[in-house]
Design a protein around this motif. Sequence first.
Motif, short mmCIF file in Angstrom:
data_model
loop_
_atom_site.label_atom_id
_atom_site.label_comp_id
_atom_site.label_asym_id
_atom_site.label_seq_id
_atom_site.Cartn_x
_atom_site.Cartn_y
_atom_site.Cartn_z
N THR A 198 0.92 -1.15 0.03
CA THR A 198 0.02 -0.20 -0.04
C THR A 198 0.76 1.30 0.09
O THR A 198 1.69 1.31 0.78
CB THR A 198 -0.94 -0.08 1.27
N SER A 199 0.72 2.13 -1.01
CA SER A 199 1.49 3.37 -1.12
C SER A 199 0.57 4.62 -0.57
O SER A 199 -0.71 4.64 -1.13
CB SER A 199 1.74 3.83 -2.56
N ILE A 200 0.97 5.42 0.16
CA ILE A 200 0.39 6.44 0.46
C ILE A 200 1.10 7.88 0.45
O ILE A 200 2.31 7.83 0.71
CB ILE A 200 0.17 6.56 2.18
N SER A 217 -6.77 20.84 6.47
CA SER A 217 -6.92 22.07 7.60
C SER A 217 -6.90 21.27 9.05
O SER A 217 -7.26 19.80 9.02
CB SER A 217 -8.08 22.81 7.31
N GLU A 218 -7.05 21.78 9.96
CA GLU A 218 -7.26 21.29 11.23
C GLU A 218 -8.49 20.70 11.42
O GLU A 218 -8.58 19.78 12.08
CB GLU A 218 -6.57 22.18 12.56
N SER A 219 -9.56 21.17 11.08
CA SER A 219 -10.82 20.83 11.24
C SER A 219 -11.01 19.65 10.24
O SER A 219 -11.88 18.65 10.71
CB SER A 219 -11.89 22.02 10.90
N ALA A 220 -10.81 19.92 9.12
CA ALA A 220 -11.20 18.76 8.10
C ALA A 220 -10.08 17.44 7.91
O ALA A 220 -10.29 16.37 7.63
CB ALA A 220 -11.23 19.42 6.58
N GLY A 221 -8.72 17.63 8.56
CA GLY A 221 -7.91 16.71 8.49
C GLY A 221 -7.00 16.98 7.19
O GLY A 221 -7.11 17.73 6.26
N GLU A 222 -5.96 15.97 6.92
CA GLU A 222 -4.95 16.00 6.02
C GLU A 222 -5.65 15.37 4.57
O GLU A 222 -6.41 14.49 4.97
CB GLU A 222 -3.57 15.48 6.33
N LEU A 223 -5.18 15.85 3.60
CA LEU A 223 -5.35 15.11 2.41
C LEU A 223 -4.61 14.07 1.94
O LEU A 223 -3.30 14.12 2.20
CB LEU A 223 -5.50 16.29 1.34
N VAL A 224 -5.07 12.98 1.76
CA VAL A 224 -4.13 11.32 1.65
C VAL A 224 -4.58 11.04 0.25
O VAL A 224 -5.65 10.61 -0.04
CB VAL A 224 -4.20 10.71 2.58
N PHE A 225 -3.71 10.39 -0.52
CA PHE A 225 -3.78 9.81 -1.66
C PHE A 225 -3.12 8.53 -1.58
O PHE A 225 -2.13 8.27 -1.23
CB PHE A 225 -3.11 10.48 -2.96
N THR A 226 -3.83 7.30 -1.62
CA THR A 226 -3.58 6.00 -1.45
C THR A 226 -3.86 5.08 -2.71
O THR A 226 -4.76 5.14 -3.44
CB THR A 226 -4.33 5.48 -0.15
N ILE A 227 -3.11 4.22 -2.90
CA ILE A 227 -3.17 3.15 -3.66
C ILE A 227 -2.88 1.73 -2.94
O ILE A 227 -1.77 1.62 -2.52
CB ILE A 227 -2.10 3.02 -4.92
N VAL A 228 -4.00 1.24 -2.86
CA VAL A 228 -3.58 -0.19 -2.01
C VAL A 228 -3.46 -1.41 -2.67
O VAL A 228 -3.40 -1.37 -4.13
CB VAL A 228 -5.24 -0.62 -1.34
#
Length: 231
Positions: free
Chosen positions: A6-8, A35-46
């Motif tokens: 899994t790559s993140i 943002s602190e409220s929404a969280g970080e953006l993450v791109f994942t390939i499982v």
Amino acid sequence: MATGHTSIWTLKRFGRFLPGTKEDGGNPWKMFEPSESAGELVFTIVESGHMLVSQGHDLLDGFSLLDAPSFLKVQQKSDTLLFRLTVKGESRLIRMQFSGSRAEALEQCSSAVLRLKEYLPVTTQGGPPPPPLSCPPTPNQPPTKTTAQDQQAGAGEAMATEPEVVQGSLSIKRLTQHFLGEHGLSLPLAYRHGALSRGELEPFVRLCLLDPSFPALVEEVEGELRRVLQD
């Protein structure tokens, strides 16, 4: 970074193109930023070949990369990737910019491109809850006495509710009864190995829930299982 298969990667921005918005004088891209409220953006390939974009607990986009050349084109421009999907004659665009310093963002983007190239070409532009607790007896209430007959009855109920321990192979009918909840079984070890690790299961389930056809598929599978019992 990679976790097993899994790559993140973390993203600085993620956007969806909204057709017709530019003609109305608006921004044609709906953008998401960490943002602190929404969280970080993450791109994942499982490991299963599914691509996911998430923010906090929300899944923003996702699809399978299997057979990707038939519906997907990806272009790299510096630290940004542009995805063009065409399904049933309809196209949509998404783009993502990787986070970090200039050098870090370029490194992350290049790493993602290498992983995506396992599935399709990439062009470059400009380069269960715990049981309830039993209530203790009140100070003025003596403990309830348990007779031998009550103990035997309780033991019988426990034996009736405990799942049957199975050794060796299982028939399709017994497996079907187990999956439909009609007959409890303690499955052999050969049936307990999952194809996805615990860390990959949640994004995979989120991807399924994002698919509008998933509820109908679940109903069809349950219907087929019940037909198996009738055969």
